[in-house]
Design a protein around this motif. Structure first.
Motif, PDB file in Angstrom:
ATOM      1  N   SER A 148      -3.093   2.029  13.312  1.00 45.64           N
ATOM      2  CA  SER A 148      -3.990   0.907  13.007  1.00 45.64           C
ATOM      3  C   SER A 148      -4.370   0.890  11.532  1.00 45.64           C
ATOM      4  N   LEU A 149      -4.149   2.038  10.845  1.00 45.96           N
ATOM      5  CA  LEU A 149      -4.534   2.142   9.442  1.00 45.96           C
ATOM      6  C   LEU A 149      -3.536   3.016   8.692  1.00 45.96           C
ATOM      7  N   VAL A 150      -3.098   2.537   7.524  1.00 46.93           N
ATOM      8  CA  VAL A 150      -2.375   3.352   6.543  1.00 46.93           C
ATOM      9  C   VAL A 150      -3.217   3.321   5.280  1.00 46.93           C
ATOM     10  N   TYR A 151      -3.390   4.470   4.637  1.00 46.25           N
ATOM     11  CA  TYR A 151      -4.200   4.481   3.419  1.00 46.25           C
ATOM     12  C   TYR A 151      -3.561   5.341   2.341  1.00 46.25           C
ATOM     13  N   LEU A 152      -3.863   4.956   1.098  1.00 42.78           N
ATOM     14  CA  LEU A 152      -3.277   5.592  -0.090  1.00 42.78           C
ATOM     15  C   LEU A 152      -4.353   5.589  -1.169  1.00 42.78           C
ATOM     16  N   VAL A 153      -4.844   6.774  -1.531  1.00 46.52           N
ATOM     17  CA  VAL A 153      -6.049   6.841  -2.369  1.00 46.52           C
ATOM     18  C   VAL A 153      -5.753   7.455  -3.728  1.00 46.52           C
ATOM     19  N   TYR A 154      -6.764   7.371  -4.594  1.00 44.31           N
ATOM     20  CA  TYR A 154      -6.830   8.082  -5.867  1.00 44.31           C
ATOM     21  C   TYR A 154      -5.648   7.759  -6.794  1.00 44.31           C
ATOM     22  N   ASN A 155      -5.344   6.462  -6.955  1.00 42.17           N
ATOM     23  CA  ASN A 155      -4.342   5.998  -7.930  1.00 42.17           C
ATOM     24  C   ASN A 155      -2.914   6.436  -7.611  1.00 42.17           C
ATOM     25  N   THR A 156      -2.662   6.938  -6.403  1.00 42.81           N
ATOM     26  CA  THR A 156      -1.394   7.611  -6.143  1.00 42.81           C
ATOM     27  C   THR A 156      -0.216   6.659  -6.076  1.00 42.81           C
ATOM     28  N   ILE A 157      -0.426   5.371  -5.833  1.00 41.60           N
ATOM     29  CA  ILE A 157       0.711   4.449  -5.862  1.00 41.60           C
ATOM     30  C   ILE A 157       1.337   4.430  -7.258  1.00 41.60           C
ATOM     31  N   GLY A 158       0.568   4.783  -8.294  1.00 37.73           N
ATOM     32  CA  GLY A 158       1.101   4.838  -9.652  1.00 37.73           C
ATOM     33  C   GLY A 158       2.144   5.912  -9.853  1.00 37.73           C
ATOM     34  N   ASN A 159       2.217   6.894  -8.935  1.00 36.17           N
ATOM     35  CA  ASN A 159       3.245   7.923  -9.035  1.00 36.17           C
ATOM     36  C   ASN A 159       4.639   7.363  -8.795  1.00 36.17           C
ATOM     37  N   LEU A 160       4.720   6.193  -8.181  1.00 36.11           N
ATOM     38  CA  LEU A 160       5.992   5.473  -8.059  1.00 36.11           C
ATOM     39  C   LEU A 160       6.181   4.689  -9.356  1.00 36.11           C
ATOM     40  N   LEU A 161       7.235   4.989 -10.078  1.00 36.09           N
ATOM     41  CA  LEU A 161       7.330   4.570 -11.473  1.00 36.09           C
ATOM     42  C   LEU A 161       8.034   3.238 -11.702  1.00 36.09           C
ATOM     43  N   THR A 162       8.430   2.544 -10.635  1.00 42.73           N
ATOM     44  CA  THR A 162       9.007   1.207 -10.795  1.00 42.73           C
ATOM     45  C   THR A 162       8.291   0.233  -9.867  1.00 42.73           C
ATOM     46  N   GLN A 163       8.334  -1.033 -10.239  1.00 42.94           N
ATOM     47  CA  GLN A 163       7.740  -2.064  -9.389  1.00 42.94           C
ATOM     48  C   GLN A 163       8.440  -2.117  -8.046  1.00 42.94           C
ATOM     49  N   ASP A 164       9.760  -1.978  -8.035  1.00 42.41           N
ATOM     50  CA  ASP A 164      10.506  -2.009  -6.773  1.00 42.41           C
ATOM     51  C   ASP A 164      10.040  -0.918  -5.820  1.00 42.41           C
ATOM     52  N   GLU A 165       9.821   0.298  -6.342  1.00 35.46           N
ATOM     53  CA  GLU A 165       9.360   1.393  -5.482  1.00 35.46           C
ATOM     54  C   GLU A 165       7.962   1.109  -4.941  1.00 35.46           C
TER      55      GLU A 165
END
Length: 255
Positions: free
Chosen positions: A105-122
C-alpha cells in the motif's frame, strides 16, 4: 564530478559505520518520530516497501509501529548492519529495477536518496518500479531537498552546506547536467583531513511531478516536512506524496 564511481563503492563498510548513529544526527528521535508517524498513516494498515532501506533508520521503528516493512538495498555493508539489528525482509539490488514479491500500500524513499540515481532515465525508472509494487490506490512518498541554485553567485560552482566541530561539507555543482557532488571533510588537530564524496543528480519539484505522471501517478500532496508544514518558495526540502489511481470498481463507487 566523481566519474565512474558506483553507489555500492561509495556505501562501503566504513560509510555504513559512519552513517549508522543510533539516537543522534538523522537517527535522533525528534527526526525519526514524525517521519514514522506520517508513514504509518499513509500505509493505512497495509504493507510498506522502503527503497534504499539502509541500516533500518526508518524501517525498524516503522515495523515496531505494526507496519509490515520490506526493503531493497544495494549496499551489502548496510544490509549487514540492518540484519544484525532486526529481522526485516530485504532484497539486495538497486531501487530502479529490483523486484520484491507481493504488492504494497506504500512505497517510500527518504533523505534525498533518489539523487543517488545519476540520470533522469534511472529516476523515472525508480518511479515506475514503485508503481509496479503498489496496489491500486497505493502511494509513493519521496523526501527530497530543493536545489539551492539561488545561492550560487554568477561564476561560482560550490556552496558550503555544513560546518561543525571537525567537519566541513561542500557541494559542487554541474548545472548543465544537473549533477552535484557532496564533499564531506573530517579532520582533527593535525594537518591532514579525510574526504568522502557522494555524487547525486538533483531534481526540481516540478520535474519530480512529471516523473510521477510518466509512471502513472497523480500528485496527492506536498509539504515542507513530515509534520505537514506548508511548502513555500523558501522551503529547503519537501515530502511529496504520489498516488496510483484506485481500481475501476473502487473509483466508480467513490464517484
Amino acid at each position: 564530478m566523481v566519474e565512474g564511481v558506483r553507489q555500492d563503492e561509495i556505501w562501503d563498510a566504513e560509510a555504513a559505520e559512519r552513517y549508522d548513529t543510533p539516537g543522534a544526527g538523522v537517527f535522533a528521535p525528534e527526526v525519526v518520530a514524525p517521519m514514522v508517524t506520517r508513514l504509518a498513516e499513509l500505509a493505512g494498515g497495509g504493507r510498506a516497501l522502503e527503497f534504499a532501506i539502509g541500516t533500518g533508520r526508518v524501517a525498524i521503528p516503522l515495523a515496531e509501529r505494526g507496519v509490515p516493512v520490506t526493503g531493497i538495498e544495494l549496499s551489502e555493508p548496510m544490509l549487514d548492519r540492518l540484519r544484525a539489528k532486526a529481522a526485516i525482509p530485504v532484497v539486495a539490488g538497486d531501487m530502479a529495477t529490483t523486484r520484491v514479491e507481493g504488492r504494497f500500500s506504500l512505497v517510500y524513499l527518504v533523505y534525498n536518496t533518489i539523487g543517488n540515481l545519476l540520470t533522469q532515465d534511472e529516476q523515472v525508472e525508480c518511479f515506475r518500479n514503485a508503481a509496479r509494487h503498489l496496489e491500486p490506490g497505493g502511494r509513493f512518498v519521496i523526501e527530497l531537498g530543493v536545489p539551492e541554485l539561488r545561492r550560487l553567485p554568477p561564476g561560482q560552482d560550490a556552496l558550503v552546506f555544513g560546518t561543525g566541530d571537525g567537519a566541513l561539507g561542500v557541494d559542487t555543482y554541474d548545472t548543465v547536467r544537473q549533477h552535484l557532488v557532496s564533499h564531506h571533510f573530517t579532520f582533527g588537530s593535525g594537518r591532514e583531513a579525510r574526504l568522502s564524496r557522494c555524487p547525486q543528480r538533483y531534481v526540481w519539484p516540478a520535474e519530480l511531478d512529471l516523473m510521477g505522471r510518466l509512471a502513472g501517478f497523480e500528485p496527492e500532496s506536498r509539504h515542507a516536512d513530515w509534520t505537514g508544514g506548508e511548502f513555500t518558495a523558501e522551503s529547503r526540502s519537501h515530502v511529496s506524496v504520489y498516488r496510483l489511481p484506485p481500481a475501476e470498481g473502487a473509483r466508480s463507487r467513490a464517484e
